[in-house]
Write an enzyme that holds these catalytic residues in place. Structure first.
Site, short mmCIF file in Angstrom:
data_model
loop_
_atom_site.label_atom_id
_atom_site.label_comp_id
_atom_site.label_asym_id
_atom_site.label_seq_id
_atom_site.Cartn_x
_atom_site.Cartn_y
_atom_site.Cartn_z
CE LYS A 140 32.89 33.39 -3.22
NZ LYS A 140 31.57 33.23 -2.59
CE1 TYR B 248 28.84 38.89 -3.33
CE2 TYR B 248 29.95 40.16 -5.06
CZ TYR B 248 29.96 39.58 -3.81
OH TYR B 248 31.07 39.69 -3.01
CG HIS C 204 27.39 33.90 0.38
ND1 HIS C 204 28.37 34.50 1.14
CD2 HIS C 204 26.52 33.32 1.26
CE1 HIS C 204 28.13 34.30 2.42
NE2 HIS C 204 27.01 33.59 2.53
#
Length: 305
Positions: A280, A241, A249
């Site tokens: 991601k 993070y 997020h």
């Protein structure tokens, strides 16, 4: 004289006592002090995982509380940097001494008395909010009483009637609540833990090559200013993070792979699709023992082809 020579043995003992205590129980690391939990998160960017049920909401698992369980990589980093000390928490607690029992009972009595005063003040405040309804109810009760006695026609003036139904909140006798209905203070850490029960233990982690690699990757990303949590639910080793996980997020899914390990094309595709599905970037992390450094390779699935 060097800086180290100026530190006395007493200073070392004091510094050791000021360190945050990590409690080792059956191979797991826990933090029981809520202030320590906040310190680890705010000052050292160590998040951990809350695993304890909340006393007032014990039949749910959406929101958990103390203790905080740490990953082994987190514990290793904290021990290496000297922030924490490790305590053996597997031994049962000692029987309380008479003085400790007396102190605890006195604490319970004081808490009971404080809650009685709080309860009475809340009841008075509730009466003040509903005072117009209380007065109206008393007026109606008096009117019914006079009608039953057939004397309502002969009653006095309105001013006299208003005076008769006055209500003094402060003079109301509010009974005390019993101990069965008071809240009990639950200690998250033993307030009477004795020195002889605090047994320092050795931390035998990491041992294997894979564990060493995970620790090196964790430390390198942590030193770059990132917050890290477990990435097992996303098929990786760590979630990375840019700030506190409560506000951001995760940017990356870190997957630790040995530096010289050969990877099949399908494994690369699988990791790329994994990152794409959860929006991601997959970060392949390796520790090069020859250069004593961590190398990173990012994967982003474009969906072309």
């Amino acid at each position: 004289m060097s800086a180290d020579d100026s530190i006395t043995p007493q200073d070392e003992i004091l510094q050791e006592k000021q360190k945050i205590c990590l409690f080792l129980a059956h191979g797991n690391i826990f933090v029981w002090n809520p202030n320590d939990v906040c310190t680890l998160r705010e000052r050292h960017r160590i998040v951990g995982t809350l695993v304890g049920c909340l006393p007032r909401l014990p039949r749910q698992n959406a929101h958990l509380g103390i203790p905080l369980q740490l990953m082994k990589e987190e514990a290793s980093l904290l021990l290496e940097t000297g922030v924490c000390r490790l305590i053996d928490d597997t031994k049962p607690l000692m029987s309380p001494k008479p003085a400790q029992v007396s102190c605890f009972q006195e604490l319970r009595r004081n808490q009971h008395q404080e809650q009685i005063e709080m309860y009475r003040e809340e009841r008075r405040e509730e009466m003040r909010r509903h005072l117009p309804k209380i007065l109206e109810g008393r007026k109606a009760k008096k009117r019914k009483l006079k009608e039953s006695q057939k004397s309502y026609e002969e009653s006095g003036s309105t001013a006299e009637e208003e005076e008769e139904v006055s209500f003094d909140v402060e003079s109301v006798n509010i009974p005390a609540i019993s101990t069965d209905h008071t809240m009990v203070q639950l200690f998250t850490e033993n307030p009477w833990r004795e020195k002889r029960t605090e047994v320092a233990v050795e931390w035998n982690f990491p041992l294997s090559e894979q564990e060493v690699m995970r620790c090196q990757v964790f430390r390198d990303l942590w030193e770059r200013g990132y917050f890290l949590t477990s990435g097992c639910k996303f098929g990786g080793d760590f979630l990375v993070y840019p700030g506190d996980p409560s506000r951001y997020h995760a940017f990356f899914i870190a997957i630790c792979i040995p530096h010289h390990k050969k990877m099949a094309a399908m494994d690369v595709v699988a990791m790329g699709r994994l990152g794409s599905n959860v929006k991601k970037t997959v970060l392949i992390c390796s520790f090069d023992t020859e250069k004593d450094s961590v190398t990173y390779t990012s994967l982003q699935w474009t969906g072309i082809g």
